[in-house]
Design a protein around this motif. Structure first.
Motif, PDB file in Angstrom:
ATOM      1  N   HIS A   1      57.782  72.879 -38.116  1.00 33.45           N
ATOM      2  CA  HIS A   1      58.343  73.361 -36.841  1.00 33.45           C
ATOM      3  C   HIS A   1      57.390  74.343 -36.161  1.00 33.45           C
ATOM      4  CE1 HIS A   1      62.120  71.449 -38.010  1.00 33.45           C
ATOM      5  NE2 HIS A   1      62.015  72.050 -39.178  1.00 33.45           N
TER       6      HIS A   1
ATOM      7  N   ASN B   1      58.187  77.567 -34.029  1.00 29.07           N
ATOM      8  CA  ASN B   1      57.361  77.529 -32.809  1.00 29.07           C
ATOM      9  C   ASN B   1      56.174  78.485 -32.849  1.00 29.07           C
ATOM     10  OD1 ASN B   1      58.793  75.468 -31.543  1.00 29.07           O
ATOM     11  ND2 ASN B   1      60.278  76.902 -30.682  1.00 29.07           N
TER      12      ASN B   1
ATOM     13  N   ILE C   1      53.551  74.720 -33.632  1.00 31.68           N
ATOM     14  CA  ILE C   1      52.721  74.116 -32.595  1.00 31.68           C
ATOM     15  C   ILE C   1      51.269  74.234 -33.042  1.00 31.68           C
ATOM     16  CG2 ILE C   1      51.950  74.314 -30.190  1.00 31.68           C
ATOM     17  CD1 ILE C   1      54.786  75.697 -29.742  1.00 31.68           C
TER      18      ILE C   1
END
Length: 265
Positions: free
Chosen positions: A261, A226, A263
């Protein structure tokens, strides 16, 4: 082409004629209406979000044509966008008596000789968005600039005057952002790579932090889950490969975000 050569104001309904709602990679630009205003039905189209289509769409407004909410709810989509009132609900609520020590301490690793403006802008933004404390680790030459421009921020001077050569984590930070005005000195790169080995919580990576990742897919694999990457399109293409259109870039971004994984903004 006749309409586009006119000096008249051009208004398109739903979509400028000739423009597709999503993928225009095989379209012929000269055969697309160049509208001053597009009044679109119910929702903006994905194509409205791509820079190369601005010349065709102009300003755009949404006209609610009364599609039943159940029909909208039952229609699957891969895409969502955030409106201001939704973003406002994400802002952390706080007591009027709260201490700055209870609303997060952000570390910003940014700036080098000649590029302290990036560190100043990033520090102001971090404070403006609500961090209680902001520490800026930067090249020692930037201390006067940052302490004058953003006196609320704490300054951590690197042992090098012109660039960052080490990034000691002397305390526990709520969030760490790396990259604005960082430069790509060989010692800066080493310090950044050592940081990635130490940090286990999500990072925000921008600008030269992204450029330092270029060619190091093994480091992308090691990024904390993230972590947020904020590339402009040149940085994105350097990192993940060349794309000819924003539509291609969007699909590549989805693929890379899923693979690593992370953003991607």
């Amino acid at each position: 082409q006749y309409i586009n050569s006119s000096d008249a104001t051009v208004v398109s309904i739903d979509l400028p004629s000739g423009l597709f709602g999503e993928n225009n990679s095989e379209n012929i630009p000269r055969n697309i209406i160049q509208a001053d205003l597009t009044i679109t039905f119910q929702y903006p189209k994905l194509a409205f979000m791509f820079a190369e289509n601005e010349q065709f769409i102009g300003e755009w407004e949404i006209a609610d044509i009364g599609i039943h909410p159940d029909a909208i709810e039952q229609t699957e989509t891969k895409y969502y966008y955030i409106e201001p009132e939704e973003a406002a609900r994400m802002v952390m609520k706080r007591s009027r008596f709260v201490s700055k020590h209870n609303v997060g301490h952000a570390l910003l690793i940014a700036g080098s000789k000649g590029m302290m403006g990036a560190a100043v802008l990033a520090a102001r933004a971090t404070l403006h968005t609500g961090a209680g404390l902001v520490s800026v680790h930067s090249a020692a030459c930037g201390e006067t600039i940052l302490q004058t421009a953003v006196p609320e921020a704490l300054f951590i001077a690197d042992n090098q005057d012109s660039y960052i050569a080490e990034i000691p984590l002397t305390r526990s930070y709520s969030a760490i952002a790396v990259g604005p005005g960082l430069g790509r000195h060989v010692e800066t790169a080493r310090a950044f790579y050592r940081l990635l080995e130490q940090v286990k919580r999500p990072l925000v990576l921008d600008a030269d932090a992204l450029n330092l990742l270029n060619g190091h897919n093994e480091l992308l694999e090691k990024l904390p889950k993230n972590s947020i990457l904020t590339p402009h399109h040149f940085e994105f293409d350097r990192l993940f490969g060349k794309n000819d259109t924003s539509y291609e870039r969007l699909n590549k971004a989805k693929e890379m975000a899923t693979r690593y994984h992370i953003i991607i903004v």
